[in-house]
Design an enzyme around this catalytic site. Structure first.
Site: not given
Ligand code: FES
Length: 145
Positions: A80, A108-110, A124
């Protein structure tokens, strides 16, 4: 960058070591027989279970994404935005759910990846983690690069 030689003779089953190659973190994970056996169970939930996208050498385009089923060699950088996912080999942890069979989780964003560094759907990160070029010099020596 020069290739990096790694001693893999002392990595215990289930243990991961980190190596630096070309300024990148590279993971070498010694998967347990159970972890290897569980990999196909993730296939329906993965974006690219057969590793058809060009994220690995041809010789690692297989279920385990590896030369030897035991060892995963992967660049530890999220596809990502480049954070480093954490190693989460635990089964069914509260935060990752009852179907989690072990893998890597990007804080950071899973984004989630399995123990073959294959990305799960619905996160993501668009692609599996990169597998770097590598080869075995002997049973205990790995050459990355
Ligand atoms: Fe890993 Fe965004 S950088 S999920």
């Amino acid at each position: 960058g020069a290739p990096v030689e790694v001693d893999i003779g002392k990595i215990e089953a289930g243990q991961k070591i980190n190596v630096e190659w070309r300024g990148k973190p590279v993971w070498v994970l010694s998967r347990t027989p159970e972890q290897i056996k569980n990999l196909p169970k993730n296939d329906p939930k993965l974006v690219d279970p057969k590793s058809e996208v060009d994220q690995q050498p041809k010789y690692c385009q297989n279920e385990n994404r590896s030369i030897k089923p035991q060892f995963l060699v992967a660049v530890g950088i999220c596809t990502h935005l480049g954070c480093s996912p954490t190693f989460r080999p635990d089964l069914a942890p509260a935060d990752l759910g009852p179907e989690w069979l072990g893998g890597f989780y990007c804080p950071c964003h899973g984004s989630k990846f399995d123990l073959a560094a294959r990305v799960f759907k619905g996160v993501p990160a668009p692609k599996n983690l990169e597998i770097p070029p590598h080869k075995y010099l002997s049973d205990s020596r790995l050459l990355i690069g």
